[in-house]
Design a protein around this motif. Structure first.
Motif, PDB file in Angstrom:
ATOM      1  N   PHE A 144       0.873  -1.064  -0.425  1.00  0.00           N
ATOM      2  CA  PHE A 144       0.019   0.289   0.109  1.00  0.00           C
ATOM      3  C   PHE A 144       0.868   1.519   0.093  1.00  0.00           C
ATOM      4  CE2 PHE A 144      -2.741  -3.010   2.201  1.00  0.00           C
ATOM      5  CZ  PHE A 144      -3.492  -2.992   0.931  1.00  0.00           C
ATOM      6  N   ARG A 145       0.690   2.091  -0.989  1.00  0.00           N
ATOM      7  CA  ARG A 145       1.307   3.319  -1.004  1.00  0.00           C
ATOM      8  C   ARG A 145       0.447   4.336  -0.749  1.00  0.00           C
ATOM      9  NH1 ARG A 145       4.359   3.837  -5.781  1.00  0.00           N
ATOM     10  NH2 ARG A 145       2.774   4.246  -6.235  1.00  0.00           N
TER      11      ARG A 145
ATOM     12  N   ARG B 194      -8.916   1.014  -0.606  1.00  0.00           N
ATOM     13  CA  ARG B 194      -8.034   0.700  -0.416  1.00  0.00           C
ATOM     14  C   ARG B 194      -7.208   2.013   0.010  1.00  0.00           C
ATOM     15  NH1 ARG B 194      -6.895   2.111  -5.978  1.00  0.00           N
ATOM     16  NH2 ARG B 194      -6.430   4.420  -5.796  1.00  0.00           N
TER      17      ARG B 194
ATOM     18  N   ALA C 211      -7.683   1.334   3.578  1.00  0.00           N
ATOM     19  CA  ALA C 211      -7.120   0.439   3.660  1.00  0.00           C
ATOM     20  C   ALA C 211      -5.638   1.051   4.162  1.00  0.00           C
ATOM     21  CB  ALA C 211      -7.173  -0.989   2.747  1.00  0.00           C
ATOM     22  N   GLU C 212      -5.513   1.716   3.514  1.00  0.00           N
ATOM     23  CA  GLU C 212      -3.949   2.372   3.670  1.00  0.00           C
ATOM     24  C   GLU C 212      -3.718   3.056   5.134  1.00  0.00           C
ATOM     25  OE1 GLU C 212      -3.937   4.553  -0.165  1.00  0.00           O
ATOM     26  OE2 GLU C 212      -2.817   2.453  -1.125  1.00  0.00           O
TER      27      GLU C 212
ATOM     28  N   PHE D  33      -6.064   2.683   7.914  1.00  0.00           N
ATOM     29  CA  PHE D  33      -5.749   2.290   8.661  1.00  0.00           C
ATOM     30  C   PHE D  33      -4.729   1.295   9.282  1.00  0.00           C
ATOM     31  CE2 PHE D  33     -11.548   2.725   7.615  1.00  0.00           C
ATOM     32  CZ  PHE D  33     -11.244   3.143   8.918  1.00  0.00           C
ATOM     33  N   ASN D  34      -3.910   0.898   7.863  1.00  0.00           N
ATOM     34  CA  ASN D  34      -2.886   0.101   8.436  1.00  0.00           C
ATOM     35  C   ASN D  34      -1.511   0.384   8.177  1.00  0.00           C
ATOM     36  OD1 ASN D  34      -0.813  -2.065   7.522  1.00  0.00           O
ATOM     37  ND2 ASN D  34       0.104  -1.099   6.324  1.00  0.00           N
ATOM     38  N   TYR D  35      -2.033   2.393   7.832  1.00  0.00           N
ATOM     39  CA  TYR D  35      -1.191   3.686   8.453  1.00  0.00           C
ATOM     40  C   TYR D  35      -1.405   3.310  10.532  1.00  0.00           C
ATOM     41  CZ  TYR D  35       2.038   7.886   9.278  1.00  0.00           C
ATOM     42  OH  TYR D  35       2.579   8.491   9.579  1.00  0.00           O
TER      43      TYR D  35
ATOM     44  N   ASP E   7      -2.304   1.541  12.110  1.00  0.00           N
ATOM     45  CA  ASP E   7      -1.613   0.655  12.899  1.00  0.00           C
ATOM     46  C   ASP E   7      -0.825   0.156  13.285  1.00  0.00           C
ATOM     47  OD1 ASP E   7      -2.108  -2.194  14.642  1.00  0.00           O
ATOM     48  OD2 ASP E   7      -1.676  -3.250  12.419  1.00  0.00           O
ATOM     49  N   LYS E   8       0.075   0.384  12.200  1.00  0.00           N
ATOM     50  CA  LYS E   8       1.119   0.638  12.657  1.00  0.00           C
ATOM     51  C   LYS E   8       2.263   2.051  13.450  1.00  0.00           C
ATOM     52  CE  LYS E   8       1.611  -3.275  10.200  1.00  0.00           C
ATOM     53  NZ  LYS E   8       2.105  -4.096  10.691  1.00  0.00           N
ATOM     54  N   THR E   9       1.671   2.630  13.075  1.00  0.00           N
ATOM     55  CA  THR E   9       2.430   4.662  14.065  1.00  0.00           C
ATOM     56  C   THR E   9       1.949   4.478  15.589  1.00  0.00           C
ATOM     57  OG1 THR E   9       2.452   6.723  14.085  1.00  0.00           O
ATOM     58  CG2 THR E   9       0.038   5.574  13.708  1.00  0.00           C
TER      59      THR E   9
END
Length: 238
Positions: free
Chosen positions: A3-4, A34, A37-38, A40-42, A44-46
Protein backbone atom coordinates in the motif's frame (compact mmCIF):
# COMPACT_ATOMS: atom_id res chain seq x y z
CA UNK A 1 0.09 -6.17 -2.05
CA UNK A 2 1.99 -3.08 -0.95
CA UNK A 3 0.00 0.00 0.00
CA UNK A 4 1.25 3.46 -0.81
CA UNK A 5 -0.33 6.66 0.48
CA UNK A 6 0.07 9.72 -1.74
CA UNK A 7 0.58 12.08 1.20
CA UNK A 8 0.67 11.94 5.00
CA UNK A 9 0.71 15.24 6.88
CA UNK A 10 1.79 14.82 10.49
CA UNK A 11 0.78 17.38 13.15
CA UNK A 12 3.18 18.83 15.69
CA UNK A 13 0.70 18.59 18.59
CA UNK A 14 -1.53 15.73 19.86
CA UNK A 15 -4.64 17.89 19.44
CA UNK A 16 -4.36 18.15 15.64
CA UNK A 17 -5.29 15.31 13.27
CA UNK A 18 -3.12 13.35 10.90
CA UNK A 19 -4.13 14.14 7.31
CA UNK A 20 -4.07 11.45 4.63
CA UNK A 21 -4.20 12.71 1.03
CA UNK A 22 -5.05 10.69 -2.06
CA UNK A 23 -4.88 12.13 -5.59
CA UNK A 24 -7.01 10.22 -8.10
CA UNK A 25 -7.12 11.30 -11.76
CA UNK A 26 -8.59 8.16 -13.28
CA UNK A 27 -11.76 6.17 -12.47
CA UNK A 28 -11.14 3.39 -9.97
CA UNK A 29 -13.91 1.29 -8.43
CA UNK A 30 -11.62 0.30 -5.57
CA UNK A 31 -10.36 3.76 -4.66
CA UNK A 32 -12.14 3.81 -1.29
CA UNK A 33 -11.37 0.24 -0.27
CA UNK A 34 -7.71 0.91 -1.03
CA UNK A 35 -7.72 4.31 0.67
CA UNK A 36 -9.19 3.09 3.94
CA UNK A 37 -7.00 -0.02 3.91
CA UNK A 38 -3.95 2.26 3.60
CA UNK A 39 -5.17 4.60 6.34
CA UNK A 40 -6.01 1.91 8.87
CA UNK A 41 -2.83 0.02 8.12
CA UNK A 42 -0.88 3.22 8.85
CA UNK A 43 -2.82 3.88 12.06
CA UNK A 44 -2.15 0.31 13.18
CA UNK A 45 1.61 0.69 12.68
CA UNK A 46 2.16 4.20 14.07
CA UNK A 47 2.59 5.05 17.72
CA UNK A 48 0.81 8.38 17.25
CA UNK A 49 -2.55 8.65 18.99
CA UNK A 50 -3.89 11.63 17.02
CA UNK A 51 -7.26 11.46 15.35
CA UNK A 52 -7.26 11.51 11.54
CA UNK A 53 -8.81 13.07 8.44
CA UNK A 54 -8.74 11.97 4.81
CA UNK A 55 -8.73 14.16 1.69
CA UNK A 56 -9.33 12.72 -1.78
CA UNK A 57 -8.58 15.00 -4.75
CA UNK A 58 -10.32 14.40 -8.09
CA UNK A 59 -10.18 16.51 -11.27
CA UNK A 60 -14.00 16.37 -11.43
CA UNK A 61 -16.98 14.41 -10.10
CA UNK A 62 -17.11 12.01 -13.06
CA UNK A 63 -13.79 10.47 -11.98
CA UNK A 64 -15.20 9.85 -8.50
CA UNK A 65 -16.66 6.48 -9.50
CA UNK A 66 -15.52 4.28 -6.61
CA UNK A 67 -17.87 1.92 -4.81
CA UNK A 68 -19.18 3.77 -1.74
CA UNK A 69 -21.90 1.55 -0.25
CA UNK A 70 -19.64 -0.11 2.34
CA UNK A 71 -18.00 3.18 3.31
CA UNK A 72 -20.98 5.54 3.34
CA UNK A 73 -20.68 6.32 7.06
CA UNK A 74 -17.06 7.41 6.67
CA UNK A 75 -17.63 9.36 3.45
CA UNK A 76 -20.62 11.19 4.88
CA UNK A 77 -18.82 12.11 8.08
CA UNK A 78 -16.27 14.81 8.79
CA UNK A 79 -13.55 12.20 8.51
CA UNK A 80 -13.25 12.43 4.75
CA UNK A 81 -13.35 15.40 2.38
CA UNK A 82 -13.61 14.97 -1.36
CA UNK A 83 -12.21 17.82 -3.48
CA UNK A 84 -13.09 18.38 -7.16
CA UNK A 85 -10.53 20.69 -8.75
CA UNK A 86 -12.84 21.98 -11.48
CA UNK A 87 -15.20 23.30 -8.79
CA UNK A 88 -12.60 25.31 -6.87
CA UNK A 89 -13.28 28.34 -9.08
CA UNK A 90 -16.48 28.85 -7.09
CA UNK A 91 -14.42 29.75 -4.02
CA UNK A 92 -14.73 33.57 -3.61
CA UNK A 93 -11.23 34.15 -2.25
CA UNK A 94 -8.45 31.81 -3.25
CA UNK A 95 -4.85 31.25 -2.17
CA UNK A 96 -1.64 30.67 -4.06
CA UNK A 97 -1.77 27.04 -2.95
CA UNK A 98 -5.26 26.49 -4.35
CA UNK A 99 -4.41 28.33 -7.57
CA UNK A 100 -1.34 26.12 -7.98
CA UNK A 101 -3.40 22.95 -7.56
CA UNK A 102 -6.02 24.25 -10.02
CA UNK A 103 -3.20 24.63 -12.56
CA UNK A 104 -3.30 20.83 -12.95
CA UNK A 105 -6.64 21.05 -14.76
CA UNK A 106 -6.09 24.42 -16.44
CA UNK A 107 -6.60 24.16 -20.25
CA UNK A 108 -3.29 23.86 -22.10
CA UNK A 109 -4.06 27.03 -24.06
CA UNK A 110 -4.06 29.14 -20.88
CA UNK A 111 -1.79 27.09 -18.59
CA UNK A 112 1.37 29.10 -19.32
CA UNK A 113 -0.30 32.47 -18.71
CA UNK A 114 -1.88 31.17 -15.51
CA UNK A 115 1.45 29.83 -14.29
CA UNK A 116 3.10 33.22 -14.85
CA UNK A 117 0.30 34.85 -12.87
CA UNK A 118 0.77 32.46 -9.94
CA UNK A 119 4.57 32.85 -9.96
CA UNK A 120 4.25 36.64 -9.90
CA UNK A 121 1.81 36.41 -6.98
CA UNK A 122 4.16 34.08 -5.12
CA UNK A 123 7.04 36.53 -5.53
CA UNK A 124 4.94 39.33 -4.06
CA UNK A 125 3.07 37.50 -1.31
CA UNK A 126 5.49 34.83 -0.05
CA UNK A 127 8.39 36.41 1.81
CA UNK A 128 10.02 33.17 2.92
CA UNK A 129 12.57 32.31 0.20
CA UNK A 130 12.38 28.55 0.82
CA UNK A 131 8.57 28.48 0.59
CA UNK A 132 8.64 30.63 -2.51
CA UNK A 133 11.13 28.27 -4.15
CA UNK A 134 8.97 25.23 -3.26
CA UNK A 135 5.89 26.78 -4.90
CA UNK A 136 7.86 27.66 -8.04
CA UNK A 137 9.27 24.13 -8.24
CA UNK A 138 5.77 22.68 -7.90
CA UNK A 139 4.49 24.94 -10.70
CA UNK A 140 7.47 23.92 -12.81
CA UNK A 141 6.73 20.21 -12.26
CA UNK A 142 3.06 20.61 -13.15
CA UNK A 143 3.91 22.45 -16.37
CA UNK A 144 6.52 19.91 -17.46
CA UNK A 145 4.00 17.08 -17.09
CA UNK A 146 1.23 19.16 -18.66
CA UNK A 147 3.24 20.79 -21.45
CA UNK A 148 6.22 18.53 -22.23
CA UNK A 149 7.22 20.69 -25.22
CA UNK A 150 7.53 23.90 -23.20
CA UNK A 151 10.36 26.01 -24.63
CA UNK A 152 13.34 27.49 -22.82
CA UNK A 153 12.06 30.99 -23.56
CA UNK A 154 8.73 30.25 -21.89
CA UNK A 155 10.45 28.67 -18.89
CA UNK A 156 12.76 31.66 -18.58
CA UNK A 157 9.85 34.09 -18.80
CA UNK A 158 8.11 32.41 -15.89
CA UNK A 159 11.01 31.69 -13.59
CA UNK A 160 13.94 33.83 -14.68
CA UNK A 161 17.31 32.19 -15.32
CA UNK A 162 18.56 32.55 -11.72
CA UNK A 163 15.40 30.94 -10.30
CA UNK A 164 15.31 28.32 -13.01
CA UNK A 165 18.80 27.21 -12.01
CA UNK A 166 17.46 26.44 -8.52
CA UNK A 167 14.73 24.11 -9.72
CA UNK A 168 15.11 20.35 -9.63
CA UNK A 169 14.35 20.12 -13.35
CA UNK A 170 17.21 22.44 -14.33
CA UNK A 171 19.66 20.69 -11.99
CA UNK A 172 18.77 17.27 -13.41
CA UNK A 173 19.14 18.56 -16.96
CA UNK A 174 22.48 20.21 -16.17
CA UNK A 175 23.83 17.07 -14.49
CA UNK A 176 22.67 14.88 -17.37
CA UNK A 177 24.18 17.16 -19.98
CA UNK A 178 27.46 17.41 -18.09
CA UNK A 179 27.77 13.63 -17.73
CA UNK A 180 27.09 13.10 -21.40
CA UNK A 181 29.36 15.98 -22.39
CA UNK A 182 26.74 17.47 -24.66
CA UNK A 183 26.08 21.19 -25.02
CA UNK A 184 27.50 22.04 -21.62
CA UNK A 185 27.38 25.75 -22.39
CA UNK A 186 23.75 26.00 -23.53
CA UNK A 187 20.65 25.60 -21.41
CA UNK A 188 18.42 25.51 -24.45
CA UNK A 189 20.00 22.40 -25.88
CA UNK A 190 19.89 20.65 -22.53
CA UNK A 191 16.25 21.49 -21.94
CA UNK A 192 15.24 20.35 -25.40
CA UNK A 193 17.24 17.17 -24.98
CA UNK A 194 15.58 16.50 -21.63
CA UNK A 195 12.08 17.18 -22.92
CA UNK A 196 12.52 15.02 -25.99
CA UNK A 197 14.24 12.45 -23.86
CA UNK A 198 15.41 8.95 -24.61
CA UNK A 199 13.08 5.99 -24.38
CA UNK A 200 14.85 4.80 -21.25
CA UNK A 201 14.26 8.10 -19.50
CA UNK A 202 10.61 8.12 -20.52
CA UNK A 203 10.10 4.60 -19.21
CA UNK A 204 11.59 5.64 -15.88
CA UNK A 205 9.12 8.55 -15.74
CA UNK A 206 6.03 6.40 -16.33
CA UNK A 207 5.77 4.98 -12.75
CA UNK A 208 6.05 8.50 -11.31
CA UNK A 209 3.21 9.79 -13.49
CA UNK A 210 1.17 6.67 -12.73
CA UNK A 211 1.65 7.25 -8.99
CA UNK A 212 0.32 10.81 -9.45
CA UNK A 213 -2.93 9.33 -10.72
CA UNK A 214 -2.58 10.01 -14.44
CA UNK A 215 -4.27 7.51 -16.74
CA UNK A 216 -2.43 5.35 -19.27
CA UNK A 217 -3.84 7.53 -22.06
CA UNK A 218 -2.66 10.75 -20.39
CA UNK A 219 0.84 9.35 -19.79
CA UNK A 220 1.12 8.10 -23.36
CA UNK A 221 0.06 11.49 -24.71
CA UNK A 222 2.40 13.43 -22.42
CA UNK A 223 5.46 11.29 -23.22
CA UNK A 224 4.66 10.60 -26.86
CA UNK A 225 4.61 6.83 -26.32
CA UNK A 226 2.34 4.05 -27.47
CA UNK A 227 -0.32 3.18 -24.88
CA UNK A 228 0.75 -0.48 -24.91
CA UNK A 229 4.28 0.54 -23.89
CA UNK A 230 2.88 2.54 -20.97
CA UNK A 231 0.56 -0.31 -19.96
CA UNK A 232 3.47 -2.77 -19.82
CA UNK A 233 5.54 -0.35 -17.76
CA UNK A 234 2.91 -0.01 -15.02
CA UNK A 235 2.17 -3.72 -14.74
CA UNK A 236 3.49 -5.25 -11.49
CA UNK A 237 6.71 -7.17 -11.95
CA UNK A 238 6.31 -10.86 -11.21
Amino acid sequence: MAFRIDGVFLPNTPELPIYFAEVQFQPDKKIYSRLFAEIFNYLDKTELTNTWRGVVIFPNRSVDSGDTERYAELLNSQRVTRVYLNELSSIPTSSIGIETVKLIIEPESTATAKAIEIVNSARKEILNAAQQREIIQLIETILIYKLPRLSREEMGKMFGLSELKQTKFYQEVFAEGKEEGKEEGKLEGKLEGKLEGKLEGKLETIPQLWALGLSIEQIAQALGLDEQVVRQAVQPKS
